[in-house]
Design a protein around this motif. Structure first.
Motif, mmCIF file in Angstrom:
data_model
loop_
_atom_site.group_PDB
_atom_site.id
_atom_site.type_symbol
_atom_site.label_atom_id
_atom_site.label_comp_id
_atom_site.label_asym_id
_atom_site.label_seq_id
_atom_site.Cartn_x
_atom_site.Cartn_y
_atom_site.Cartn_z
ATOM 1 N N LEU A 52 101.817 77.586 2.390
ATOM 2 C CA LEU A 52 100.636 77.396 1.537
ATOM 3 C C LEU A 52 100.819 76.194 0.614
ATOM 4 C CD1 LEU A 52 99.904 81.130 0.580
ATOM 5 C CD2 LEU A 52 98.644 79.707 2.206
ATOM 6 N N ILE A 53 102.073 75.847 0.352
ATOM 7 C CA ILE A 53 102.398 74.676 -0.468
ATOM 8 C C ILE A 53 103.360 73.819 0.349
ATOM 9 C CG2 ILE A 53 103.658 73.899 -2.519
ATOM 10 C CD1 ILE A 53 102.820 76.400 -3.955
ATOM 11 N N LYS A 54 103.141 72.511 0.326
ATOM 12 C CA LYS A 54 104.057 71.614 1.048
ATOM 13 C C LYS A 54 105.143 71.125 0.102
ATOM 14 C CE LYS A 54 102.143 69.589 4.909
ATOM 15 N NZ LYS A 54 102.901 70.357 5.847
ATOM 16 N N PRO A 55 106.420 71.396 0.400
ATOM 17 C CA PRO A 55 107.489 70.925 -0.475
ATOM 18 C C PRO A 55 107.555 69.398 -0.490
ATOM 19 C CG PRO A 55 108.324 72.455 1.182
ATOM 20 C CD PRO A 55 106.933 72.105 1.571
ATOM 21 N N SER A 56 108.089 68.867 -1.592
ATOM 22 C CA SER A 56 108.235 67.408 -1.682
ATOM 23 C C SER A 56 109.382 66.944 -0.788
ATOM 24 C CB SER A 56 108.553 66.993 -3.120
ATOM 25 O OG SER A 56 107.851 67.774 -4.036
ATOM 26 N N ARG A 57 110.369 67.822 -0.590
ATOM 27 C CA ARG A 57 111.560 67.458 0.187
ATOM 28 C C ARG A 57 112.144 68.724 0.820
ATOM 29 N NH1 ARG A 57 115.462 64.580 -3.626
ATOM 30 N NH2 ARG A 57 113.614 63.385 -4.103
ATOM 31 N N GLY A 58 112.939 68.524 1.885
ATOM 32 C CA GLY A 58 113.652 69.653 2.488
ATOM 33 C C GLY A 58 112.974 70.178 3.735
ATOM 34 N N SER A 59 113.592 71.192 4.346
ATOM 35 C CA SER A 59 113.007 71.768 5.561
ATOM 36 C C SER A 59 112.987 73.292 5.462
ATOM 37 C CB SER A 59 113.798 71.322 6.787
ATOM 38 O OG SER A 59 115.043 71.988 6.818
ATOM 39 N N ILE A 60 111.990 73.875 6.123
ATOM 40 C CA ILE A 60 111.867 75.336 6.192
ATOM 41 C C ILE A 60 111.661 75.666 7.664
ATOM 42 C CG2 ILE A 60 110.470 77.336 5.522
ATOM 43 C CD1 ILE A 60 109.666 75.714 2.992
ATOM 44 N N THR A 61 112.627 76.289 8.276
ATOM 45 C CA THR A 61 112.460 76.582 9.701
ATOM 46 C C THR A 61 112.260 78.085 9.902
ATOM 47 O OG1 THR A 61 114.843 76.752 10.068
ATOM 48 C CG2 THR A 61 113.857 74.624 10.474
ATOM 49 N N VAL A 62 111.203 78.387 10.640
ATOM 50 C CA VAL A 62 110.899 79.776 11.018
ATOM 51 C C VAL A 62 111.100 79.846 12.527
ATOM 52 C CG1 VAL A 62 109.138 81.579 11.051
ATOM 53 C CG2 VAL A 62 109.219 79.975 9.144
ATOM 54 N N ASP A 63 112.050 80.643 12.960
ATOM 55 C CA ASP A 63 112.396 80.748 14.386
ATOM 56 C C ASP A 63 112.656 79.365 14.995
ATOM 57 O OD1 ASP A 63 112.078 83.497 14.260
ATOM 58 O OD2 ASP A 63 109.961 83.385 14.766
ATOM 59 N N GLY A 64 113.353 78.530 14.241
ATOM 60 C CA GLY A 64 113.738 77.215 14.764
ATOM 61 C C GLY A 64 112.714 76.119 14.603
ATOM 62 N N GLU A 65 111.503 76.434 14.138
ATOM 63 C CA GLU A 65 110.451 75.409 13.975
ATOM 64 C C GLU A 65 110.354 75.007 12.514
ATOM 65 O OE1 GLU A 65 106.615 75.554 16.535
ATOM 66 O OE2 GLU A 65 107.086 77.616 16.001
ATOM 67 N N ASP A 66 110.498 73.719 12.234
ATOM 68 C CA ASP A 66 110.364 73.233 10.854
ATOM 69 C C ASP A 66 108.878 73.172 10.504
ATOM 70 O OD1 ASP A 66 110.542 72.090 8.386
ATOM 71 O OD2 ASP A 66 111.556 70.260 9.035
ATOM 72 N N ILE A 67 108.476 73.945 9.503
ATOM 73 C CA ILE A 67 107.040 74.000 9.186
ATOM 74 C C ILE A 67 106.617 72.939 8.169
ATOM 75 C CG2 ILE A 67 106.915 76.484 9.682
ATOM 76 C CD1 ILE A 67 106.670 76.925 6.607
ATOM 77 N N VAL A 68 107.580 72.267 7.541
ATOM 78 C CA VAL A 68 107.221 71.317 6.469
ATOM 79 C C VAL A 68 106.359 70.152 6.982
ATOM 80 C CG1 VAL A 68 108.124 69.726 4.721
ATOM 81 C CG2 VAL A 68 109.165 71.977 5.018
ATOM 82 N N PRO A 69 106.727 69.505 8.109
ATOM 83 C CA PRO A 69 105.875 68.369 8.534
ATOM 84 C C PRO A 69 104.608 68.794 9.280
ATOM 85 C CG PRO A 69 107.855 68.518 9.913
ATOM 86 C CD PRO A 69 107.904 69.676 8.978
ATOM 87 N N MET A 70 104.398 70.099 9.443
ATOM 88 C CA MET A 70 103.263 70.550 10.281
ATOM 89 C C MET A 70 101.909 70.315 9.601
ATOM 90 S SD MET A 70 104.393 74.139 11.984
ATOM 91 C CE MET A 70 105.679 74.204 13.235
ATOM 92 N N SER A 71 100.891 70.069 10.444
ATOM 93 C CA SER A 71 99.513 69.973 9.949
ATOM 94 C C SER A 71 99.002 71.392 9.722
ATOM 95 C CB SER A 71 98.640 69.273 10.985
ATOM 96 O OG SER A 71 98.551 70.105 12.139
ATOM 97 N N GLU A 72 97.850 71.493 9.054
ATOM 98 C CA GLU A 72 97.269 72.817 8.773
ATOM 99 C C GLU A 72 96.980 73.567 10.089
ATOM 100 O OE1 GLU A 72 97.227 73.854 5.700
ATOM 101 O OE2 GLU A 72 96.089 75.704 5.905
ATOM 102 N N ALA A 73 96.527 72.828 11.098
ATOM 103 C CA ALA A 73 96.225 73.468 12.389
ATOM 104 C C ALA A 73 97.500 74.000 13.045
ATOM 105 C CB ALA A 73 95.533 72.468 13.313
ATOM 106 N N GLN A 74 98.593 73.228 12.949
ATOM 107 C CA GLN A 74 99.874 73.694 13.513
ATOM 108 C C GLN A 74 100.400 74.893 12.719
ATOM 109 O OE1 GLN A 74 101.718 69.805 13.112
ATOM 110 N NE2 GLN A 74 101.989 69.666 15.326
ATOM 111 N N LEU A 75 100.202 74.829 11.388
ATOM 112 C CA LEU A 75 100.643 75.944 10.547
ATOM 113 C C LEU A 75 99.895 77.235 10.889
ATOM 114 C CD1 LEU A 75 101.037 74.264 7.044
ATOM 115 C CD2 LEU A 75 102.809 75.501 8.275
ATOM 116 N N ASP A 76 98.609 77.091 11.240
ATOM 117 C CA ASP A 76 97.816 78.280 11.599
ATOM 118 C C ASP A 76 98.487 79.056 12.738
ATOM 119 O OD1 ASP A 76 95.878 78.072 9.695
ATOM 120 O OD2 ASP A 76 94.471 76.956 10.950
ATOM 121 N N ARG A 77 99.077 78.316 13.666
ATOM 122 C CA ARG A 77 99.755 78.953 14.804
ATOM 123 C C ARG A 77 100.998 79.706 14.327
ATOM 124 N NH1 ARG A 77 103.737 76.964 17.452
ATOM 125 N NH2 ARG A 77 103.449 74.855 16.632
ATOM 126 N N VAL A 78 101.777 79.055 13.431
ATOM 127 C CA VAL A 78 103.016 79.678 12.933
ATOM 128 C C VAL A 78 102.702 80.859 12.018
ATOM 129 C CG1 VAL A 78 105.110 79.252 11.572
ATOM 130 C CG2 VAL A 78 104.258 77.502 13.116
#
Lengths: 241, 250
Positions: A52-78
């Motif tokens: 819901l918030i995009k970090p300024s730095r770092g990575s957050i991986t859910v089941d191996g997928e980094d969600i930080v660089p994802m677009s809103e549409a890609q996030l909808d899938r995750v």
């Protein structure tokens, strides 16, 4: 079941750093509690994990997928694999309990309306709220809203469940039932859980591991027993308060 | 800078809503519900205000024209005033004040109570669920509201004019002589733009609500003020553009 890795996550608003290089690891099926004082960055961290918030730095991986660089549409899938139980439940106040809980599957047309009705009945029974399908959120108490919020979060069958202050504002008896529900949900469905809270008795009752956040940084992580024995004065001050 | 950001954000919002509408990615049920809430429920108040305005207009116009022997122009003048200007603008202002405010307040409350975040968590884009149905509903209902505004205004004018010695047949004959279908269509064309403006601005203000209950109040007020200002300003340019277009067709 999902696995979560938070690595070096920072988040700033204007010039103020709210999260300062947070590192966390949550194993499959584990309940990790993030505790800290009000304003320490707990909810911000949870919202970063939820995308819901995009970090300024770092990575957050859910089941191996980094969600930080994802677009809103890609996030909808995750996000279909992530459930969030909001602090004040965030139920849609114009919809009934049935419509709230069945909202996700109906919107995504993953089930027929009959199957959704059946699912809603079974989820409400699981959270101890059978027969409330026709009620509106305004007719529910705080504890009931949180249970319905949990049922709604479970409707999409998430592998990762995030709880924002699940026991805040509840009396000790109801808070205890919510604690039991969190553990039961993990045991029954095997979901990985992150619970953000400042309710010490609740945290030590439900958590497999606890991370202490202070001023936007994780200062200690360990089992509840390890945190009780911590020599860090900030952890001690919080645990013994 | 603030104005540029506002124009950019509202344009993107309108574009996203249009793209979802074209692809059929919106709830028809919610759109119909919004058509009733934003349009049908606004019609009584629109008719009341327009009938009152039509009466006042006739009170002044009929008084002067009858005195100077121009009673045959009363109906036409009132009809043209409503078809081209007062009907669309008053309908727009009333919909902005009533439905635009309601949309901004509803969406704003959803923001501060985290219901928008809840939508996102369930992978339901707020633009798809909230904005597209409201934009479609407002665009579709505004011409109907404008039509009712025209009818009520002209009727109010007719009633008042009759008390100044203008007969019903003279009033209607004057309308037939002076007003055309093109005048009606020009006015209704304006309402399409007003509908888009009201819905997009109200949704944008609602989605950008901050700071709790005070923020909801501020977003609602901003929505009404911006919508009314945009209606009046854009009306000026639309009037020029539409009369230019009809002149070139002649």
């Amino acid at each position: 079941m999902s696995e979560l890795h938070v690595t070096g996550v920072s988040y700033a608003v204007s010039d103020r750093l709210i999260l300062k290089g947070v590192d966390l690891e949550v194993r499959q099926g584990e309940i990790l509690a993030v505790m800290g004082m009000s304003g320490s960055g707990k909810t911000t961290l949870l919202k970063c994990i939820a995308g819901l918030i995009k970090p300024s730095r770092g990575s957050i991986t859910v089941d191996g997928e980094d969600i930080v660089p994802m677009s809103e549409a890609q996030l909808d899938r995750v996000r279909l694999r992530i459930g969030l139980v909001f602090q004040y439940a965030a139920l849609f106040d114009s919809l009934t309990v049935q419509e709230n809980v069945g909202f996700g599957p109906l919107q995504h047309r993953t089930k027929t309306p009959e199957a959704v009705a059946e699912l809603v009945g079974s989820l409400l029974a699981d959270v101890g709220m059978p027969g409330t399908e026709r009620m509106l959120p305004a007719e529910l108490s705080g504890g009931m809203r949180k249970r319905v919020g949990l049922a709604r979060a479970l409707a999409n069958e998430p592998g990762l469940l995030l709880y924002d202050e699940p026991t805040s504002g509840l009396d000790p008896v109801i808070a205890r039932t919510i604690d039991d529900l969190i553990v039961e949900t993990r045991d029954r469905r095997g979901v990985t859980s992150v619970v953000v809270s400042h309710d010490i008795p609740s945290i030590f009752r439900i958590a497999d591991r606890v991370a202490m956040i202070d001023n936007g940084a994780i200062i200690e992580t360990g089992t509840p027993a390890e945190l009780r024995r911590s020599s860090d004065s900030r952890v001690r001050a919080f645990v013994d308060a | 800078m603030v104005a540029a950001t506002f124009v950019g954000e509202t344009s993107i919002l309108a574009g996203q809503a249009a793209w979802l509408a074209v692809r059929g990615k919106f709830s028809l049920r919610e759109t119909i519900r919004q058509m009733a809430a934003m349009g049908v429920d606004s019609i009584p108040i629109i008719m009341l205000t327009c009938a009152a305005t039509g009466s006042v207009l006739a009170f002044y116009v009929a008084d002067v024209l009858v005195r100077f022997g121009g009673s045959g122009f009363v109906g036409g003048m009132i009809a043209l005033s409503f078809l081209l200007e007062l009907g669309p603008v008053l309908a727009g202002v009333m919909v902005a004040a009533r439905s635009g405010a309601a949309v901004a307040a509803e969406i704003g409350s959803m923001v501060v109570t985290e219901q928008i975040d809840a939508l996102r968590m369930m992978s339901v884009p707020p633009v798809r669920y909230l904005v597209t149905p409201r934009v479609l509903a407002c665009i579709l209902m505004m011409p109907i509201c404008g039509l009712f505004a025209d009818m009520a205004g002209i009727f109010g004018g007719l009633v008042m004019a009759s008390t100044h010695g203008v007969t019903q047949s003279a009033f209607m004959e004057s309308i037939r002589t002076m007003a055309t279908h093109a005048d009606l269509m020009k006015g209704l064309a304006k309402t399409l733009w007003f509908g888009l403006t009201i819905a997009v601005v109200a949704c944008h203000q609602g989605l950008n609500t901050q700071r709790g209950a005070t923020g909801v109040g501020a977003a609602t007020t901003r929505s009404v003020v911006l919508c009314v200002v945009f209606i009046f300003v854009s009306d000026f340019f639309l009037a020029q553009a539409l009369s230019g277009a009809s002149a070139s067709m002649r």
